[in-house]
Design an enzyme around this catalytic site. Structure first.
Site, PDB file in Angstrom:
ATOM      1  N   ARG A   1     -54.657   1.289 -57.173  1.00  0.00           N
ATOM      2  CA  ARG A   1     -55.235   0.407 -56.148  1.00  0.00           C
ATOM      3  C   ARG A   1     -56.386   1.122 -55.441  1.00  0.00           C
ATOM      4  O   ARG A   1     -56.171   2.059 -54.683  1.00  0.00           O
ATOM      5  CB  ARG A   1     -54.182  -0.012 -55.122  1.00  0.00           C
ATOM      6  CG  ARG A   1     -54.779  -0.859 -53.996  1.00  0.00           C
ATOM      7  CD  ARG A   1     -53.767  -1.700 -53.239  1.00  0.00           C
ATOM      8  NE  ARG A   1     -52.915  -0.924 -52.351  1.00  0.00           N
ATOM      9  CZ  ARG A   1     -52.113  -1.474 -51.423  1.00  0.00           C
ATOM     10  NH1 ARG A   1     -52.071  -2.798 -51.282  1.00  0.00           N
ATOM     11  NH2 ARG A   1     -51.348  -0.717 -50.670  1.00  0.00           N
TER      12      ARG A   1
ATOM     13  N   ASP B   1     -46.780   1.502 -43.945  1.00  0.00           N
ATOM     14  CA  ASP B   1     -48.155   1.841 -44.289  1.00  0.00           C
ATOM     15  C   ASP B   1     -49.069   1.145 -43.286  1.00  0.00           C
ATOM     16  O   ASP B   1     -48.612   0.635 -42.256  1.00  0.00           O
ATOM     17  CB  ASP B   1     -48.484   1.504 -45.744  1.00  0.00           C
ATOM     18  CG  ASP B   1     -48.551   0.000 -46.029  1.00  0.00           C
ATOM     19  OD1 ASP B   1     -48.460  -0.812 -45.090  1.00  0.00           O
ATOM     20  OD2 ASP B   1     -48.702  -0.355 -47.215  1.00  0.00           O
TER      21      ASP B   1
END
Length: 532
Positions: A166, A446
């Protein structure tokens, strides 16, 4: 590498961290410069369109399915065939790109590992460059290493998980590399270096150069990614359609353009993913000034209800109609050490969530910790005997705009306010120290959860929202709770640990963004200035 060796117009200001000169070769920098010069103007134009669209949302308009692309939604078309190594994705683990994490994740028994340069990584120069070194070493068969502290040796098993990368979202920059005086896009930096150094090795080993693409807001942004893929394939001498993308549907506008996003990337499309935490953040961000969309405590916003349920069901139906995979969301729970009852309760929540996903038709799911891999795997093995559920078309599902905008029922509480403060500040503080995946209160957090935290506080302050005890959320209440929570945290962590951290900067940033008159698009934008 000195800048006189760089191609004309390219300047590298990043320090000489491990592997910099191996990764940022003149040829690699030339490849990045070409991507920047071809695509950065379009990237900046599309980001400006986001800001224009936000003005209409602030004025009371709500998202809807696009009338001008009805023919795409109603058309009978499919994505290109999906490669063999991406056909069974029942459990995927995610994490940052440090060396030990990559090895452990590839070995943990999950089908896929998403190596994350985005929300699970703090984008320090060292993290970004060393992450590229680690991924290159994975494909060159030399990622083994020995921990200098523990002496423990790490190496890949014979059957590691499939690797998906990613890159950062379109909004983020890599300030340490400039092209013609402008910083390069973090997206192009992460993607470009990975394919330049690894694409041919990946293909030679019978694998797919695969990507997760984050934070898109429109099909035009998907078209830009498709153009980047196609151009990179051509320059690298790779067959068109070799690179494959799974797009995270983690913004509210993108959820109304899922068919169109798949269509734009149809030659490179592998699927869509329910990025649930960022989606909650985006829902609050895009509709935050509209009093009709005032949210309850974060804990009330669960996947089986209201706008989260609607978008996940629509994602499954949309993907399967087009022959693409519909990936479920993140289980952020981590093991609760020394408390078997609490640990089983956490795992039971994961099990129930994954049963909902598999039962609804998802083709796989995400976990944040290796210990959750067998929990999720058992559910999908039991409820999904085949490699995927592409045959589960969900033609029984009908989702309207009103379904997509239905707010969860629930109250706002002082406890919810305080939890947002604790999680938001502690995450930012760790991020400033270079850590992007942070265990807090038995969850692996996160950047998305920190974004929810400050977005929700901003929304409650903007509307003077009432708590369940009748009090309005005011700047004074927020500041008092912030001071109280930080004093308690200093006591819990101990003055030595607390005072050695970056809490003053984290507290100021969190408070400034929560109290701001205008909502900042991403906390990582001002935070990046503190680490770049």
């Amino acid at each position: 590498m000195s800048n006189h060796e760089a191609p004309a117009g390219v300047v590298v200001t990043g320090a000489a961290v491990t592997g910099r000169d191996e990764i940022l070769t003149p040829a690699a920098l030339g490849f990045l410069a070409d991507l920047h010069r071809r695509f950065d103007a379009t990237r900046r134009r599309l980001l400006a369109l986001r800001a224009e669209r936000q003005k209409s949302f602030d004025a009371g308009q709500t998202p809807d399915f696009l009338p001008e692309t009805r023919h795409i939604r109603e058309g009978d078309w499919k994505v290109a065939p999906i490669p063999r190594d991406l056909l069974d994705r029942r459990v995927e683990i995610t994490g940052p790109v440090d060396r030990k994490m990559i090895i452990n994740a590839l070995n943990c028994g999950a089908k896929m590992f998403m190596a994350d340069f985005e929300d699970a990584s703090s984008p320090t120069w060292a993290n970004m460059v060393e992450g590229q070194v680690n991924l290159r070493d994975r494909w060159q068969g030399r990622i083994d290493f020995t921990d200098s502290t523990s002496g423990k040796a790490y190496k890949l098993t014979d059957k590691p998980a499939t690797l998906i990368v990613r890159p950062r979202g379109w909004h983020l920059l890599e300030e340490h590399v400039t092209v013609d005086g402008a910083p390069i896009s973090g997206s192009l930096f992460d993607f470009g270096l990975y394919v330049f150094h690894n694409a041919k090795d990946i293909i030679a080993q019978g694998a797919t150069p695969a990507f997760y693409l984050p934070k898109m807001e429109s099909h035009m942004e998907a078209r830009l990614w498709n153009d980047v893929f196609t151009h990179a394939e051509e320059v690298l001498g790779v067959t068109k359609g070799t690179f494959k993308a799974t797009v995270l549907i983690e913004t509210l506008p993108a959820a109304f353009e899922m068919d169109e996003i798949i269509y734009e990337l149809r030659d490179h499309m592998a699927g869509l993913n329910c990025g649930r935490w960022d989606y909650i953040f985006s829902f609050i961000k895009r509709l935050g000034k509209n009093p009709h969309f005032l949210t309850p405590d974060r804990s009330a916003m669960v996947m089986g209800k209201a706008f989260l349920s609607a978008y996940s069901l629509l994602l499954i139906k949309t993907c399967h109609r087009r022959g693409a995979f519909a990936m479920g969301g993140m289980a952020a729970q981590i093991p609760v050490k020394n408390n078997p009852a609490a640990n089983e309760a956490a795992f039971a929540k994961v099990r129930a969530d994954k049963e909902r996903e598999a039962g609804n038709g998802h083709d796989g799911t995400w976990v944040a910790h290796p210990d959750l891999v067998p929990v999720a795997m058992e559910v999908f093995d039991r409820l999904m005997p085949g490699p995927n559920q592409l045959d589960k078309l969900r033609e029984d599902v009908t989702i309207t705009r009103d379904n997509m905008l239905e707010v969860h029922e629930g109250v706002r509480t002082e406890a919810g306010l305080r939890e947002n403060i604790r999680v938001g500040v502690q995450y930012i503080e760790a991020w400033l120290r270079g850590r992007g995946a942070v265990p807090l209160y038995n969850l692996m957090e996160d950047a998305a959860t920190a974004e929810i935290s400050r977005a929700q506080i901003w929304q409650w302050l903007f509307h003077g929202a009432k708590l369940d005890d009748g009090r309005a959320v005011t700047p004074e209440l927020f500041k008092a709770a912030l001071d109280d929570e930080m004093a308690a945290l200093r006591k819990t962590l101990g003055p030595d640990v607390y005072d050695k951290g970056r809490f003053p900067e984290a507290i100021k940033l969190f408070a400034d963004m929560s109290l701001a008159k205008d909502f900042e698009e991403f906390l990582t934008l001002p935070a990046y200035k503190l680490i770049a």
